[in-house]
Design a protein around this motif. Structure first.
Motif, PDB file in Angstrom:
ATOM      1  N   LEU A 163      -9.019  -0.408   2.605  1.00 51.85           N
ATOM      2  CA  LEU A 163      -8.355  -0.366   2.010  1.00 51.85           C
ATOM      3  C   LEU A 163      -7.808   1.088   3.168  1.00 51.85           C
ATOM      4  O   LEU A 163      -6.307   1.275   4.450  1.00 51.85           O
ATOM      5  CB  LEU A 163      -7.340   0.487   0.771  1.00 51.85           C
ATOM      6  N   TYR A 164      -9.023   1.348   4.070  1.00 51.02           N
ATOM      7  CA  TYR A 164      -9.001   2.466   4.593  1.00 51.02           C
ATOM      8  C   TYR A 164      -7.801   1.591   6.023  1.00 51.02           C
ATOM      9  O   TYR A 164      -8.139   2.669   6.803  1.00 51.02           O
ATOM     10  CB  TYR A 164      -9.674   3.468   4.734  1.00 51.02           C
ATOM     11  N   PRO A 179      -2.765   8.414  -5.014  1.00 48.05           N
ATOM     12  CA  PRO A 179      -3.817   9.076  -3.652  1.00 48.05           C
ATOM     13  C   PRO A 179      -4.174   7.481  -3.857  1.00 48.05           C
ATOM     14  O   PRO A 179      -4.415   6.769  -3.862  1.00 48.05           O
ATOM     15  CB  PRO A 179      -4.957  10.125  -3.636  1.00 48.05           C
ATOM     16  N   ILE A 180      -4.875   7.068  -2.089  1.00 48.52           N
ATOM     17  CA  ILE A 180      -4.974   5.846  -1.547  1.00 48.52           C
ATOM     18  C   ILE A 180      -6.418   5.674  -2.927  1.00 48.52           C
ATOM     19  O   ILE A 180      -7.291   4.323  -3.013  1.00 48.52           O
ATOM     20  CB  ILE A 180      -5.508   6.029  -0.168  1.00 48.52           C
ATOM     21  N   THR A 181      -7.620   7.154  -2.920  1.00 49.58           N
ATOM     22  CA  THR A 181      -8.653   7.227  -3.555  1.00 49.58           C
ATOM     23  C   THR A 181      -8.350   6.149  -5.134  1.00 49.58           C
ATOM     24  O   THR A 181      -9.616   5.589  -5.717  1.00 49.58           O
ATOM     25  CB  THR A 181      -9.693   8.414  -3.748  1.00 49.58           C
ATOM     26  N   SER A 182      -6.958   5.876  -5.517  1.00 43.57           N
ATOM     27  CA  SER A 182      -7.059   5.908  -6.565  1.00 43.57           C
ATOM     28  C   SER A 182      -6.712   4.085  -6.562  1.00 43.57           C
ATOM     29  O   SER A 182      -6.147   3.843  -8.527  1.00 43.57           O
ATOM     30  CB  SER A 182      -5.663   6.693  -7.801  1.00 43.57           C
ATOM     31  N   ILE A 183      -6.280   3.582  -5.659  1.00 48.15           N
ATOM     32  CA  ILE A 183      -5.910   2.413  -5.629  1.00 48.15           C
ATOM     33  C   ILE A 183      -6.842   1.350  -5.368  1.00 48.15           C
ATOM     34  O   ILE A 183      -7.587   1.448  -4.328  1.00 48.15           O
ATOM     35  CB  ILE A 183      -4.520   2.033  -3.809  1.00 48.15           C
ATOM     36  N   LEU A 223       0.657  -6.557  -5.894  1.00 51.42           N
ATOM     37  CA  LEU A 223       1.906  -6.334  -5.963  1.00 51.42           C
ATOM     38  C   LEU A 223       2.829  -6.938  -4.161  1.00 51.42           C
ATOM     39  O   LEU A 223       3.739  -7.064  -4.076  1.00 51.42           O
ATOM     40  CB  LEU A 223       2.348  -4.963  -5.171  1.00 51.42           C
ATOM     41  N   ALA A 224       1.503  -7.265  -3.253  1.00 52.98           N
ATOM     42  CA  ALA A 224       1.554  -8.439  -2.258  1.00 52.98           C
ATOM     43  C   ALA A 224       2.099  -8.903  -2.249  1.00 52.98           C
ATOM     44  O   ALA A 224       2.607 -10.542  -1.716  1.00 52.98           O
ATOM     45  CB  ALA A 224       0.568  -7.906  -1.407  1.00 52.98           C
ATOM     46  N   LEU A 234       0.886  -1.543   0.079  1.00 56.74           N
ATOM     47  CA  LEU A 234      -0.310   0.160  -0.523  1.00 56.74           C
ATOM     48  C   LEU A 234       0.700   1.452   0.008  1.00 56.74           C
ATOM     49  O   LEU A 234       0.553   2.230  -1.172  1.00 56.74           O
ATOM     50  CB  LEU A 234      -1.329   0.029   1.089  1.00 56.74           C
ATOM     51  N   ILE A 235       1.861   1.188   1.048  1.00 60.41           N
ATOM     52  CA  ILE A 235       2.583   2.230   0.939  1.00 60.41           C
ATOM     53  C   ILE A 235       3.458   3.126  -0.318  1.00 60.41           C
ATOM     54  O   ILE A 235       3.965   3.927  -0.654  1.00 60.41           O
ATOM     55  CB  ILE A 235       3.799   2.468   1.854  1.00 60.41           C
TER      56      ILE A 235
END
Length: 189
Positions: free
Chosen positions: A55-56, A28-32, A40-41, A20-21
């Protein structure tokens, strides 16, 4: 057997946080999406949902861990002694360096403004303790002075993080404490 499970859980949470980082560095997180984080993980979505609601929730756990670590660091020092104030500030800055990727991202334009406000609030509470200990020498309202110092300090640290940590944590700590104690006149030699 239990420690093996605990290690796997810790590893899964760590790679999800790191993913996430890493994505937040770019947008921004809103686009992830959760899908992006999981890819990715290299974790499947059901595993993600076994640890986090969304995500939040993941972001808040990252932020809460940092706030908790910072609070522990700040609580370990005596605010009335200048050397300890410098040591405390230096330890906080060393923590930021150690957690550079997360902290740079969380303090950037893609970071959560609520997190930044929480950090400022934490610093403000501890700054007020220091100012109240030295209240007899204050010509101003301690709360206003604390807000001024904390906001300036946060922005100075953000700039330091963003520009590659050119100065050592000790140098930045000395600048911050000097400015907090004596203002701009302390920088004129």
């Amino acid at each position: 057997m239990n420690s093996k499970i605990d290690r796997r859980i810790k590893y899964t949470q760590m790679v999800l946080k790191e993913s996430l980082i890493k994505l937040m560095k770019e947008k921004p997180i809103t686009s992830i999406t959760i899908k992006e984080v999981c890819e990715l993980a290299d974790i499947n979505r059901s595993t993600f949902y076994s640890h986090y609601k969304d995500l939040y929730d993941l972001l808040h756990q990252i932020e809460d861990g940092i706030i908790e670590d910072m609070n522990e660091t700040l609580s370990a020092y005596n605010y009335t002694k200048n050397e300890e104030a410098i040591q405390m500030t230096e330890k906080l800055l060393e923590y930021l360096v150690k957690n550079r990727e997360s902290c740079q991202t969380l303090f950037s334009e893609h970071g959560n403004p609520t997190f930044q406000k929480k950090v400022m609030s934490l610093a403000h509470r501890h700054s007020l303790k220091s100012l109240m200990a030295d209240r007899k020498n204050l010509p101003y309202n301690a709360e206003y002075l604390s807000l001024y110092i904390v906001n300036g300090s946060i922005h100075l640290v953000q700039h330091w993080l963003k520009n590659g940590l050119k100065e050592s944590p000790k140098e930045i700590a000395e600048i911050l404490i000097s400015l907090a104690n004596k203002g701009l006149s302390s920088l004129q030699h």
